[in-house]
Design an enzyme around this catalytic site. Structure first.
Site, PDB file in Angstrom:
ATOM      1  N   ASP A  92       0.817  -1.280  -0.034  1.00 34.99           N
ATOM      2  CA  ASP A  92      -0.038  -0.003   0.047  1.00 34.99           C
ATOM      3  C   ASP A  92       0.888   1.201  -0.209  1.00 34.99           C
ATOM      4  OD1 ASP A  92      -2.281  -1.438   0.604  1.00 34.99           O
ATOM      5  OD2 ASP A  92      -1.306  -1.904   2.487  1.00 34.99           O
ATOM      6  N   HIS A 140      -4.575  -3.460   6.383  1.00 31.79           N
ATOM      7  CA  HIS A 140      -4.363  -3.563   5.092  1.00 31.79           C
ATOM      8  C   HIS A 140      -5.881  -3.974   4.544  1.00 31.79           C
ATOM      9  CE1 HIS A 140      -2.944  -4.985   1.130  1.00 31.79           C
ATOM     10  NE2 HIS A 140      -3.644  -6.189   1.493  1.00 31.79           N
TER      11      HIS A 140
HETATM   12  P1  NAX Z   1      -2.062 -18.123  -3.982  1.00 31.14           P
HETATM   13  O1  NAX Z   1      -3.614 -18.609  -3.729  1.00 31.14           O
HETATM   14  O2  NAX Z   1      -1.469 -18.280  -5.212  1.00 31.14           O
HETATM   15  O3  NAX Z   1      -1.098 -19.196  -3.249  1.00 31.14           O
HETATM   16  C1  NAX Z   1      -1.317 -19.387  -1.788  1.00 31.14           C
HETATM   17  C2  NAX Z   1      -0.792 -20.591  -1.481  1.00 31.14           C
HETATM   18  O4  NAX Z   1      -0.926 -20.666   0.118  1.00 31.14           O
HETATM   19  C3  NAX Z   1      -1.116 -21.685  -2.062  1.00 31.14           C
HETATM   20  O5  NAX Z   1      -0.183 -22.517  -2.825  1.00 31.14           O
HETATM   21  C4  NAX Z   1      -1.652 -22.766  -1.041  1.00 31.14           C
HETATM   22  O6  NAX Z   1      -1.705 -24.209  -1.204  1.00 31.14           O
HETATM   23  C5  NAX Z   1      -0.812 -22.146   0.211  1.00 31.14           C
HETATM   24  N1  NAX Z   1      -1.413 -22.505   1.556  1.00 31.14           N
HETATM   25  C6  NAX Z   1      -2.676 -22.632   2.030  1.00 31.14           C
HETATM   26  N2  NAX Z   1      -2.796 -22.920   2.996  1.00 31.14           N
HETATM   27  C7  NAX Z   1      -1.601 -22.996   3.617  1.00 31.14           C
HETATM   28  C8  NAX Z   1      -1.063 -23.534   5.052  1.00 31.14           C
HETATM   29  N3  NAX Z   1      -1.926 -23.819   5.871  1.00 31.14           N
HETATM   30  N4  NAX Z   1       0.089 -23.690   4.889  1.00 31.14           N
HETATM   31  C9  NAX Z   1       1.219 -23.473   3.796  1.00 31.14           C
HETATM   32  N5  NAX Z   1       0.676 -22.803   2.588  1.00 31.14           N
HETATM   33  C10 NAX Z   1      -0.680 -22.701   2.890  1.00 31.14           C
HETATM   34  O7  NAX Z   1      -2.198 -16.815  -3.455  1.00 31.14           O
HETATM   35  P2  NAX Z   1      -0.982 -15.634  -3.809  1.00 31.14           P
HETATM   36  O8  NAX Z   1      -1.697 -14.928  -4.637  1.00 31.14           O
HETATM   37  O9  NAX Z   1       0.166 -16.098  -3.499  1.00 31.14           O
HETATM   38  O10 NAX Z   1      -1.607 -14.601  -2.247  1.00 31.14           O
HETATM   39  C11 NAX Z   1      -1.305 -15.153  -0.829  1.00 31.14           C
HETATM   40  C12 NAX Z   1      -1.945 -14.346  -0.113  1.00 31.14           C
HETATM   41  O11 NAX Z   1      -1.365 -12.873   0.007  1.00 31.14           O
HETATM   42  C13 NAX Z   1      -3.412 -13.993   0.030  1.00 31.14           C
HETATM   43  O12 NAX Z   1      -3.815 -14.229   1.283  1.00 31.14           O
HETATM   44  C14 NAX Z   1      -3.496 -12.811  -0.341  1.00 31.14           C
HETATM   45  O13 NAX Z   1      -4.821 -12.422  -0.387  1.00 31.14           O
HETATM   46  C15 NAX Z   1      -2.438 -12.023   0.128  1.00 31.14           C
HETATM   47  N6  NAX Z   1      -2.089 -10.769  -0.273  1.00 31.14           N
HETATM   48  C16 NAX Z   1      -1.573  -9.598   0.585  1.00 31.14           C
HETATM   49  C17 NAX Z   1      -1.185  -8.385   0.119  1.00 31.14           C
HETATM   50  C18 NAX Z   1      -0.929  -7.374   0.982  1.00 31.14           C
HETATM   51  O14 NAX Z   1      -0.541  -6.504   0.667  1.00 31.14           O
HETATM   52  N7  NAX Z   1      -0.890  -7.889   2.280  1.00 31.14           N
HETATM   53  C19 NAX Z   1      -1.214  -8.157  -1.303  1.00 31.14           C
HETATM   54  C20 NAX Z   1      -1.288  -9.170  -2.066  1.00 31.14           C
HETATM   55  C21 NAX Z   1      -2.015 -10.715  -1.895  1.00 31.14           C
HETATM   56  O15 NAX Z   1      -3.394 -10.079  -2.279  1.00 31.14           O
END
Ligand code: NAX
Length: 328
Positions: A159, A187
């Site tokens: 952000d 956030h």
């Molecule tokens: P993806 O869905 O591509 O990847 C998430 C991964 O986490 C998957 O491979 C899944 O198998 C794995 N996962 C799920 N549960 C798990 C667990 N218990 N232990 C280990 N791995 C696990 O998502 P992606 O685009 O990489 O985003 C990841 C996260 O970042 C999401 O929650 C998203 O909302 C968040 N974000 C946060 C941002 C921020 O500024 N704070 C911005 C970007 C993003 O939106």
């Protein structure tokens, strides 16, 4: 030469993981003189995909990469961890209520907090990226009573960087001219990107903009809704920019912010600026000697007060909800 630092990345097979791991292994997280040992945590169904990413990491022959371990067991993933990047989370799916989302993420961040508590190195630093990042960080922190609370942080650096870029484009100035920008609060869409304490070439940024209507009705919503705009355009959520922000967050925490500048981090409140103690909220922080400190003494006018209070109220609601669910 320096000893290898253990860096754990959860959600390693996801899209942010893919954008993040290569930058960590190339030395951009901790510096060109620090070897890293990667630990990748995934759910069982995604371990194979994480192994594929590890093959590619091998194929880069990064001189700083000391080894890669892949596991679906949080205890193993966080044993001896120095830097933990908690990226994997449960996304909101159609028809899911906020309570369901918080509960599903509690099922992830509670055991991860417990595993960090059990095994992390004394100097552990934790960054939560997975949404809802601030409250997921609060859940993990609350379940790690032996780790100093201030080691748990949540990412608002994306952000912050988005706000920097919007301001630079509006004023036609270089990004390097902009200092002291702040993201306050959660956030989420309630976050408050603050230009009243920011500087552009030494001048107050809000004055340099000179357009309260743009600030209120264009700048703030553009920054706050940028994630949705990226999804709309790209057909997928921010990944490389999120990974970049995670690198920036940890890099500055470890190596310090530039003299005369500060950055934004979601951190446990000490009560500063009227934010209830313990809430993980974004503040202006200066980093030095591997520690961060909240920038004190900023004058908060009525407009900023309302914006900060609204976002903090949302954080308090999320905290109450996870408390009600027995997650903290
Ligand atoms: P993806 O869905 O591509 O990847 C998430 C991964 O986490 C998957 O491979 C899944 O198998 C794995 N996962 C799920 N549960 C798990 C667990 N218990 N232990 C280990 N791995 C696990 O998502 P992606 O685009 O990489 O985003 C990841 C996260 O970042 C999401 O929650 C998203 O909302 C968040 N974000 C946060 C941002 C921020 O500024 N704070 C911005 C970007 C993003 O939106």
């Amino acid at each position: 030469s320096k000893a290898a630092v253990n860096v754990t990345v959860t959600g390693a097979a996801g899209q942010i993981g893919y954008a993040l791991l290569f930058r960590i292994a190339s030395g951009q997280l901790l510096g060109a003189d620090t070897p890293v040992r990667l630990r990748l945590l995934e759910i069982p169904q995604a371990v194979k995909a994480a192994e594929g990413t590890a093959m590619e990491l091998d194929d880069c022959a990064f001189p700083l990469l000391d080894g890669i371990d892949i596991t679906d067991d949080p205890k193993k993933a966080f044993d001896g961890v120095n830097v933990a990047l908690l990226v994997g989370a449960r996304p909101r799916t159609k028809g899911m209520e906020r309570g369901d989302l918080l509960e599903a993420n509690g099922g992830i961040f509670k055991p991860q907090g417990e595993a960090i508590n059990a095994g992390a190195a004394d100097d552990v630093r934790i960054l939560v990226v997975g949404n809802p990042a601030n409250t997921n960080a609060l859940i993990a922190q609350s379940n790690a009573p032996d780790v100093p609370a201030e080691r748990f942080t949540a990412m608002t650096r994306l952000d912050h960087n988005r706000a920097m870029s919007q301001l630079a484009q509006k004023l036609g100035v270089a990004l390097t001219d902009i200092k002291k920008l702040t993201i306050w609060g959660n956030h989420s869409a309630t976050q408050y990107p603050d230009l009243f304490h920011a500087e552009v070439g030494g001048r107050n940024a809000a004055e340099a903009v000179g357009d309260q209507d743009w600030l209120e009705n264009t700048f703030i919503p553009t920054v706050a809704k940028r994630g949705a705009a990226i999804i709309e355009a790209r057909g997928a959520s921010s990944a490389a920019s999120a990974a970049n922000a995670a690198i920036d967050h940890v890099h500055d925490w470890v190596n310090g912010t530039a003299e005369g500048d500060w950055t934004s981090m979601g951190i446990p409140s000490d009560g500063s600026y009227g934010v209830p103690e313990g809430l993980i909220s974004s503040f202006p922080v200066v980093c030095k000697d591997g520690k961060y400190e909240i920038v004190q003494g900023l004058e908060i006018d009525e407009f900023s007060r309302k914006k900060i209070d609204a976002s903090v109220a949302e954080l308090a609601e999320e905290r109450d909800a996870v408390k009600g669910l027995g997650l903290i």
